[in-house]
Scaffold this motif. Structure first.
Motif, mmCIF file in Angstrom:
data_model
loop_
_atom_site.group_PDB
_atom_site.id
_atom_site.type_symbol
_atom_site.label_atom_id
_atom_site.label_comp_id
_atom_site.label_asym_id
_atom_site.label_seq_id
_atom_site.Cartn_x
_atom_site.Cartn_y
_atom_site.Cartn_z
ATOM 1 N N LEU A 50 0.882 -1.321 0.118
ATOM 2 C CA LEU A 50 0.047 0.144 -0.034
ATOM 3 C C LEU A 50 0.816 1.264 -0.076
ATOM 4 C CD1 LEU A 50 -2.872 1.120 -0.139
ATOM 5 C CD2 LEU A 50 -2.857 0.931 2.371
ATOM 6 N N GLU A 51 1.900 1.356 0.957
ATOM 7 C CA GLU A 51 2.572 2.680 0.961
ATOM 8 C C GLU A 51 3.516 2.800 -0.469
ATOM 9 O OE1 GLU A 51 5.629 2.864 4.137
ATOM 10 O OE2 GLU A 51 4.091 1.823 5.454
ATOM 11 N N LYS A 52 3.742 1.835 -1.146
ATOM 12 C CA LYS A 52 4.389 2.113 -2.536
ATOM 13 C C LYS A 52 3.251 2.517 -3.358
ATOM 14 C CE LYS A 52 6.555 -0.608 -5.944
ATOM 15 N NZ LYS A 52 7.078 -1.855 -6.528
ATOM 16 N N CYS A 53 2.226 1.895 -3.562
ATOM 17 C CA CYS A 53 1.052 2.320 -4.459
ATOM 18 C C CYS A 53 0.573 3.613 -4.027
ATOM 19 C CB CYS A 53 0.212 1.241 -4.225
ATOM 20 S SG CYS A 53 0.670 -0.571 -4.958
ATOM 21 N N MET A 54 0.599 3.831 -2.564
ATOM 22 C CA MET A 54 -0.004 5.365 -2.530
ATOM 23 C C MET A 54 0.883 6.474 -2.635
ATOM 24 S SD MET A 54 -2.915 5.062 -0.763
ATOM 25 C CE MET A 54 -3.286 6.180 0.479
ATOM 26 N N ALA A 55 2.018 6.044 -3.055
ATOM 27 C CA ALA A 55 3.066 7.126 -3.272
ATOM 28 C C ALA A 55 3.303 7.667 -4.735
ATOM 29 C CB ALA A 55 4.480 6.755 -2.868
ATOM 30 N N MET A 56 2.951 6.559 -5.671
ATOM 31 C CA MET A 56 2.749 6.662 -7.207
ATOM 32 C C MET A 56 1.763 7.725 -7.456
ATOM 33 S SD MET A 56 2.817 2.887 -8.358
ATOM 34 C CE MET A 56 3.941 1.641 -7.974
ATOM 35 N N GLU A 57 2.025 8.275 -8.604
ATOM 36 C CA GLU A 57 1.211 9.222 -9.244
ATOM 37 C C GLU A 57 0.059 8.223 -9.918
ATOM 38 O OE1 GLU A 57 3.403 11.399 -12.142
ATOM 39 O OE2 GLU A 57 4.536 12.502 -10.666
ATOM 40 N N LYS A 58 -1.100 8.734 -10.072
ATOM 41 C CA LYS A 58 -2.312 8.221 -10.637
ATOM 42 C C LYS A 58 -1.951 7.491 -11.863
ATOM 43 C CE LYS A 58 -5.943 10.590 -8.090
ATOM 44 N NZ LYS A 58 -7.019 11.412 -8.077
ATOM 45 N N LEU A 59 -1.411 8.145 -12.912
ATOM 46 C CA LEU A 59 -1.115 7.383 -14.067
ATOM 47 C C LEU A 59 -0.030 6.196 -13.897
ATOM 48 C CD1 LEU A 59 -1.171 10.564 -16.684
ATOM 49 C CD2 LEU A 59 -2.780 8.625 -16.237
ATOM 50 N N TRP A 60 0.876 6.519 -13.184
ATOM 51 C CA TRP A 60 1.968 5.427 -12.971
ATOM 52 C C TRP A 60 1.296 4.294 -12.074
ATOM 53 C CZ3 TRP A 60 6.396 4.615 -15.001
ATOM 54 C CH2 TRP A 60 7.276 5.789 -15.589
ATOM 55 N N PHE A 61 0.421 4.419 -11.337
ATOM 56 C CA PHE A 61 -0.417 3.476 -10.534
ATOM 57 C C PHE A 61 -1.332 2.603 -11.650
ATOM 58 C CE2 PHE A 61 -4.035 1.939 -8.133
ATOM 59 C CZ PHE A 61 -3.348 1.037 -7.501
ATOM 60 N N ARG A 62 -2.000 3.259 -12.391
ATOM 61 C CA ARG A 62 -2.795 2.629 -13.580
ATOM 62 C C ARG A 62 -1.769 1.722 -14.314
ATOM 63 N NH1 ARG A 62 -6.300 7.757 -14.403
ATOM 64 N NH2 ARG A 62 -7.881 7.392 -12.649
ATOM 65 N N ASN A 63 -0.806 1.967 -14.760
ATOM 66 C CA ASN A 63 0.238 1.352 -15.441
ATOM 67 C C ASN A 63 0.859 0.014 -14.711
ATOM 68 O OD1 ASN A 63 0.160 2.679 -17.753
ATOM 69 N ND2 ASN A 63 1.849 4.135 -17.266
ATOM 70 N N TYR A 64 0.992 0.454 -13.312
ATOM 71 C CA TYR A 64 1.519 -0.628 -12.518
ATOM 72 C C TYR A 64 0.432 -1.668 -12.343
ATOM 73 C CZ TYR A 64 3.205 -2.657 -7.912
ATOM 74 O OH TYR A 64 3.588 -3.227 -6.973
ATOM 75 N N LEU A 65 -1.127 -1.427 -12.196
ATOM 76 C CA LEU A 65 -1.833 -2.079 -12.137
ATOM 77 C C LEU A 65 -1.979 -3.097 -13.480
ATOM 78 C CD1 LEU A 65 -5.010 -0.053 -10.779
ATOM 79 C CD2 LEU A 65 -4.016 -2.018 -9.740
ATOM 80 N N LYS A 66 -1.888 -2.590 -14.717
ATOM 81 C CA LYS A 66 -1.934 -3.268 -16.022
ATOM 82 C C LYS A 66 -0.675 -4.384 -15.670
ATOM 83 C CE LYS A 66 -2.341 -2.828 -20.800
ATOM 84 N NZ LYS A 66 -2.446 -1.612 -21.935
ATOM 85 N N ILE A 67 0.260 -4.019 -15.307
ATOM 86 C CA ILE A 67 1.498 -4.770 -15.310
ATOM 87 C C ILE A 67 1.164 -6.042 -14.020
ATOM 88 C CG2 ILE A 67 3.994 -5.260 -14.632
ATOM 89 C CD1 ILE A 67 4.154 -2.546 -15.804
ATOM 90 N N MET A 68 0.553 -5.665 -12.983
ATOM 91 C CA MET A 68 0.072 -6.745 -11.831
ATOM 92 C C MET A 68 -0.889 -7.730 -12.568
ATOM 93 S SD MET A 68 -0.094 -4.321 -8.423
ATOM 94 C CE MET A 68 -0.622 -5.583 -7.798
ATOM 95 N N VAL A 69 -1.824 -7.135 -13.186
ATOM 96 C CA VAL A 69 -2.743 -7.997 -13.892
ATOM 97 C C VAL A 69 -2.358 -9.148 -14.563
ATOM 98 C CG1 VAL A 69 -4.946 -8.031 -15.264
ATOM 99 C CG2 VAL A 69 -4.771 -6.619 -13.569
ATOM 100 N N ARG A 70 -1.457 -8.543 -15.516
ATOM 101 C CA ARG A 70 -0.634 -9.451 -16.489
ATOM 102 C C ARG A 70 0.077 -10.597 -15.932
ATOM 103 N NH1 ARG A 70 3.966 -6.950 -19.140
ATOM 104 N NH2 ARG A 70 4.985 -7.863 -17.484
ATOM 105 N N ASN A 71 0.876 -10.067 -14.713
ATOM 106 C CA ASN A 71 1.818 -10.824 -14.186
ATOM 107 C C ASN A 71 0.738 -11.858 -13.344
ATOM 108 O OD1 ASN A 71 4.076 -9.825 -14.835
ATOM 109 N ND2 ASN A 71 4.451 -8.417 -13.194
ATOM 110 N N THR A 72 -0.285 -11.499 -12.570
ATOM 111 C CA THR A 72 -0.946 -12.610 -11.822
ATOM 112 C C THR A 72 -1.645 -13.735 -12.817
ATOM 113 O OG1 THR A 72 -1.549 -10.642 -10.469
ATOM 114 C CG2 THR A 72 -3.012 -12.568 -10.274
#
Length: 177
Positions: A50-72
């Motif tokens: 959560l701390e890492k995700c909360m520190a991200m800018e919204k656009l970076w977080f959305r890209n991070y989510l896309k990568i997390m979905v693919r990896n999962t």
């Protein structure tokens, strides 16, 4: 300027992106139950970091989510392949030993021994899954739990078996799987 801001709470993060995670997952998978499971797993991972995700800018977080979905999704299918191989081994254990190589017989013996560490409920779940070829929904009805809980318990049981087999192999001086 929405992309530059970061989230102030997990709730805000979730409400702003839960549909996006669902759609990203839907790009890979058509099974609605599995989409929900993968989406839940992604949000669990977000909560764990959560701390890492909360520190991200919204656009970076959305890209991070896309990568997390693919990896999962990749992890899920990799695990499914391993589970399928384990299922084959479990079914082979019930067969007689004739016609198998020495290495195959040793693997079956490790599996036979590893199954002894499972609880009755875990053995019953494996029985329903592999001997009766029941789906998660059917097993859930039989055990009085949700299909998602069946899948999670199945995953944990298979991992428990894998760890026990590796422990037994290490005790015998063999290489772990």
């Amino acid at each position: 300027m929405e992309g530059k801001a970061s989230y102030s709470s997990f709730e805000e993060m979730y409400l702003d992106n839960y549909k996006l995670v669902y759609l990203f997952t839907r790009d890979y998978i058509s099974d609605g139950f599995l989409v929900q499971d993968i989406s839940s797993t992604v949000w669990t991972k977000v909560a764990e970091h959560l701390e890492k995700c909360m520190a991200m800018e919204k656009l970076w977080f959305r890209n991070y989510l896309k990568i997390m979905v693919r990896n999962t999704v990749v992890d899920h299918y990799r695990e499914e392949k391993a589970i399928h191989e384990l299922q084959k081994n479990i079914q082979d254990v019930s067969n007689s030993n004739c016609g198998y190589s020495i290495a195959e017989c040793e693997e079956k013996e490790y599996l036979r021994e590893a199954v002894t560490v499972l609880s009755d409920e875990e053995r019953q779940l494996l029985y329903f899954k592999y001997e009766m070829n029941m789906r998660s929904e059917e097993i859930g009805e039989a055990l009085g739990i949700s299909a998602g809980a069946v899948r999670m318990r199945h995953k944990r049981t298979v991992e428990k078996l894998r760890k026990e087999i590796n422990r037994l192999r290490a005790d015998d001086g063999d290489m772990p799987l």
